[in-house]
Design a protein around this motif. Structure first.
Motif, short mmCIF file in Angstrom:
data_model
loop_
_atom_site.label_atom_id
_atom_site.label_comp_id
_atom_site.label_asym_id
_atom_site.label_seq_id
_atom_site.Cartn_x
_atom_site.Cartn_y
_atom_site.Cartn_z
N ASP A 211 -8.88 11.12 -40.43
CA ASP A 211 -8.28 9.80 -40.28
C ASP A 211 -6.82 9.81 -40.73
O ASP A 211 -5.95 9.20 -40.09
CB ASP A 211 -9.04 8.75 -41.09
CG ASP A 211 -10.40 8.42 -40.49
OD1 ASP A 211 -10.59 8.66 -39.28
OD2 ASP A 211 -11.27 7.92 -41.21
N VAL A 212 -6.55 10.51 -41.84
CA VAL A 212 -5.17 10.59 -42.33
C VAL A 212 -4.26 11.23 -41.29
O VAL A 212 -3.18 10.71 -40.97
CB VAL A 212 -5.12 11.38 -43.65
CG1 VAL A 212 -3.67 11.69 -44.04
CG2 VAL A 212 -5.81 10.61 -44.77
N LEU A 213 -4.69 12.35 -40.72
CA LEU A 213 -3.86 13.03 -39.72
C LEU A 213 -3.74 12.22 -38.44
O LEU A 213 -2.65 12.14 -37.85
CB LEU A 213 -4.44 14.42 -39.43
CG LEU A 213 -4.28 15.44 -40.56
CD1 LEU A 213 -5.06 16.71 -40.25
CD2 LEU A 213 -2.81 15.76 -40.80
N ASP A 214 -4.83 11.61 -38.00
CA ASP A 214 -4.74 10.76 -36.81
C ASP A 214 -3.69 9.67 -37.01
O ASP A 214 -2.87 9.40 -36.11
CB ASP A 214 -6.10 10.11 -36.52
CG ASP A 214 -7.11 11.08 -35.92
OD1 ASP A 214 -6.69 12.14 -35.42
OD2 ASP A 214 -8.31 10.76 -35.94
N ASN A 215 -3.71 9.02 -38.17
CA ASN A 215 -2.77 7.94 -38.44
C ASN A 215 -1.33 8.44 -38.52
O ASN A 215 -0.42 7.85 -37.92
CB ASN A 215 -3.14 7.22 -39.74
CG ASN A 215 -4.44 6.45 -39.63
OD1 ASN A 215 -4.81 5.99 -38.55
ND2 ASN A 215 -5.13 6.29 -40.74
N LEU A 216 -1.12 9.50 -39.29
CA LEU A 216 0.24 10.01 -39.46
C LEU A 216 0.83 10.55 -38.16
O LEU A 216 2.01 10.31 -37.86
CB LEU A 216 0.25 11.11 -40.53
CG LEU A 216 -0.06 10.67 -41.97
CD1 LEU A 216 -0.13 11.90 -42.88
CD2 LEU A 216 0.99 9.70 -42.48
N ILE A 217 0.02 11.25 -37.41
CA ILE A 217 0.50 11.79 -36.13
C ILE A 217 0.67 10.67 -35.12
O ILE A 217 1.68 10.59 -34.41
CB ILE A 217 -0.48 12.86 -35.59
CG1 ILE A 217 -0.50 14.08 -36.53
CG2 ILE A 217 -0.10 13.30 -34.18
CD1 ILE A 217 -1.61 15.07 -36.23
N GLY A 218 -0.32 9.77 -35.05
CA GLY A 218 -0.27 8.69 -34.07
C GLY A 218 0.89 7.74 -34.28
O GLY A 218 1.40 7.15 -33.32
N GLU A 219 1.34 7.59 -35.53
CA GLU A 219 2.46 6.70 -35.82
C GLU A 219 3.75 7.47 -36.06
O GLU A 219 4.72 6.95 -36.62
CB GLU A 219 2.11 5.81 -37.00
CG GLU A 219 0.88 4.94 -36.69
CD GLU A 219 0.62 3.86 -37.71
OE1 GLU A 219 1.50 3.60 -38.56
OE2 GLU A 219 -0.46 3.24 -37.64
N HIS A 220 3.76 8.74 -35.64
CA HIS A 220 4.96 9.58 -35.62
C HIS A 220 5.58 9.76 -37.00
O HIS A 220 6.80 9.87 -37.13
CB HIS A 220 6.00 9.01 -34.64
CG HIS A 220 5.45 8.79 -33.26
ND1 HIS A 220 5.17 9.84 -32.39
CD2 HIS A 220 5.10 7.66 -32.60
CE1 HIS A 220 4.69 9.35 -31.26
NE2 HIS A 220 4.64 8.04 -31.35
N ARG A 221 4.73 9.81 -38.02
CA ARG A 221 5.23 10.13 -39.35
C ARG A 221 5.33 11.63 -39.58
O ARG A 221 6.09 12.08 -40.43
CB ARG A 221 4.33 9.49 -40.42
CG ARG A 221 4.29 7.97 -40.38
CD ARG A 221 5.69 7.37 -40.55
NE ARG A 221 5.67 5.93 -40.63
CZ ARG A 221 5.71 5.23 -41.76
NH1 ARG A 221 5.79 5.87 -42.92
NH2 ARG A 221 5.69 3.92 -41.74
N ILE A 222 4.51 12.40 -38.86
CA ILE A 222 4.58 13.85 -38.90
C ILE A 222 4.41 14.38 -37.49
O ILE A 222 3.87 13.69 -36.61
CB ILE A 222 3.50 14.47 -39.83
CG1 ILE A 222 2.10 14.17 -39.29
CG2 ILE A 222 3.66 13.99 -41.26
CD1 ILE A 222 0.99 14.89 -40.05
N ALA A 223 4.88 15.60 -37.27
CA ALA A 223 4.61 16.28 -36.01
C ALA A 223 3.15 16.70 -35.97
O ALA A 223 2.50 16.83 -37.02
CB ALA A 223 5.53 17.49 -35.87
N PRO A 224 2.59 16.94 -34.79
CA PRO A 224 1.17 17.33 -34.71
C PRO A 224 0.85 18.55 -35.56
O PRO A 224 1.62 19.52 -35.60
CB PRO A 224 0.98 17.61 -33.22
CG PRO A 224 1.98 16.73 -32.55
CD PRO A 224 3.19 16.74 -33.45
N LEU A 225 -0.29 18.48 -36.22
CA LEU A 225 -0.77 19.57 -37.07
C LEU A 225 -2.20 19.92 -36.69
O LEU A 225 -3.02 19.03 -36.42
CB LEU A 225 -0.77 19.15 -38.54
CG LEU A 225 0.52 19.22 -39.36
CD1 LEU A 225 0.26 18.65 -40.75
CD2 LEU A 225 1.00 20.66 -39.47
N VAL A 226 -2.50 21.21 -36.70
CA VAL A 226 -3.88 21.68 -36.68
C VAL A 226 -4.28 21.92 -38.13
O VAL A 226 -3.55 22.59 -38.87
CB VAL A 226 -4.02 22.97 -35.86
CG1 VAL A 226 -5.39 23.62 -36.07
CG2 VAL A 226 -3.80 22.69 -34.38
N ALA A 227 -5.39 21.34 -38.55
CA ALA A 227 -5.86 21.50 -39.93
C ALA A 227 -7.08 22.41 -39.96
O ALA A 227 -8.04 22.20 -39.21
CB ALA A 227 -6.20 20.14 -40.54
#
Length: 441
Positions: free
Chosen positions: A253-269
């Protein structure tokens, strides 16, 4: 002295009984005095009971079940505090109730035993807690019957607060604990899915490690638009204690939110699951075999199976507690692979068992970074102000690590929060670490 005093007290008991009997006819019968309670609902309950309202207790519990616990109230006399009242519905077998929490609570309050409201099944504990706290806790009934305070057998009886809907998401390996917060607690902006955000996917993979001589399980998160033609390869973040990041820190959920709102570039975790038992502590205590598993086996495996960047500046290694220690160690040994470290409550108290390291005046990990000199490694360190250990050693060692890194010129972000050594703290600082370490391009 004490035995003589005890004998004297017991000798007085018959005499006191005679005096009480002789005076009984002369002492008028009075209603029981109202117990000292600070909570408004408890005071109202007592008034209703003493006024003869027959169903007052049932009405009280019905209202509590709807509102939930604990009851958090503002205090007029202390603007920086909140009054928090915990409740427990006792039975005929209830002899005591205790609150169990971490050093954030224990170091401030010496007595965490509940009191019973006379002639009711209401047990309560009221604490004056600083505003801005978010804390986990458990409740245990009749702890003394299980050896309290010695040993740990009584902890098996501890449970989450049945009247509190806010709780952790831990599984069978650890108890589900309840959470309370006071006004002013930092909001958790990123750990709950935002409306309209596209969901990534998490898959479970297994690979055989020649270095460790066993099969290891990892969970791999890929963002929603991962692998779309023409898009830049994603960065990578490797999480130790990976199952905890999935469950307690809600990393998807954290990554979906951060990536979806352009706070970070896409990441594979890539979430690396622990082995059971003592293996986790051994591997995450700067074990060269485990570190080489990460560097020589896991990273190449990920890069051969997923179109991700090989740029170390876009490759993060992270963890909490011993995982934070191992993350810092892996980057110190392999800065050509891991150019970013996310350490949450890193166990920088740890040092190898040897005469050389026994009397170090600073954390052993700090000496490794001092000896290496500046490297192109960025670090995010966070720690709670109520970390456990003598003199809050978790906090002190993280501060020392911070000072060493700054003196050596490392790019660093450091955070202290009003928390302790638990996922409530780590979930709060995780998005900050990812936003600092991950590219926004």
């Amino acid at each position: 002295m004490l035995p003589n005093l005890a004998i004297a007290c017991f000798a007085l008991l018959p005499l006191l009984g005679v005096l009480q009997s002789a005076a009984a006819s002369e002492v008028p019968v009075v209603a029981p005095a109202q117990p000292t309670v600070e909570n408004g609902r408890l005071s109202a309950l007592w008034d209703a009971l003493t006024s003869g309202v027959t169903d007052a207790e049932a009405q009280f519990w019905s209202a509590v079940e709807v509102a939930g616990t604990p009851i958090v109230e503002s205090t007029e006399d202390h603007a920086g505090e909140a009054r928090v009242t915990f409740l427990w519905k006792g039975t005929a077998e209830t002899g005591s109730v205790r609150l169990v929490s971490g050093p954030q609570i224990i170091s401030k309050f010496k007595n965490l035993a509940f009191r019973r409201l006379d002639n009711t099944d209401v047990w309560f504990l009221t604490l004056h807690v600083p505003r801005g706290w978010r804390v986990g806790y458990l409740l245990v009934e009749n702890a003394e019957q299980h050896g309290y305070p010695k040993g740990g057998a009584w902890m098996a009886a501890a449970r989450s607060d049945p009247l509190n809907p806010s709780h952790s998401e831990q599984g069978a390996a650890a108890p589900i604990y309840s959470i309370f917060e006071t006004p002013g607690a930092p909001p958790e902006l990123w750990s709950r899915r935002h409306p309209g955000v596209a969901a990534g996917a998490v898959t479970t993979r297994r690979l055989t490690s020649a270095r460790l001589g066993t099969e290891r399980t990892v969970d791999v998160y890929v963002p929603a638009r991962f692998g779309v033609a023409g898009e830049r390869p994603a960065g990578t973040v490797y999480f130790l204690d990976g199952d905890d990041y999935i469950r307690d820190m809600r990393i998807a959920d954290v990554l979906d939110n951060l990536i979806g709102e352009h706070r970070i570039a896409p990441l594979v975790a890539v979430m690396v699951r622990d082995l059971p038992g003592a293996s986790r502590d051994r591997e995450l205590s700067c074990d060269p075999n485990f570190t080489e598993f990460l560097a020589a086996e896991l990273v190449p495996w990920v890069r051969s199976n997923y179109p991700v960047s090989a740029d170390p500046r876009r490759t993060i290694v992270g963890g909490f507690s011993l995982g934070g220690l191992e993350a810092a160690y892996a980057a110190s040994v392999h800065p050509e692979l891991f150019g970013a470290v996310l350490s949450q409550s890193g166990s920088f108290w740890w040092r190898p068992s040897s005469p050389v390291t026994a009397n170090l005046s600073e954390p052993w990990m700090a000496t490794q970074y001092l000896a290496a000199g500046p490297r192109q490694v960025r670090l995010f360190l966070s720690v709670g102000r109520y970390e456990p250990g003598p003199y809050h050693e978790g906090l002190i060692n993280n501060r020392t690590m911070r000072d060493v890194l700054r003196a050596r010129g490392y790019e660093l972000k450091y955070e202290e929060v009003e928390g302790q050594h638990d996922p409530i703290n780590w979930r709060l600082t995780l998005p900050d670490g990812l936003m600092f370490l991950s590219s926004r391009e």
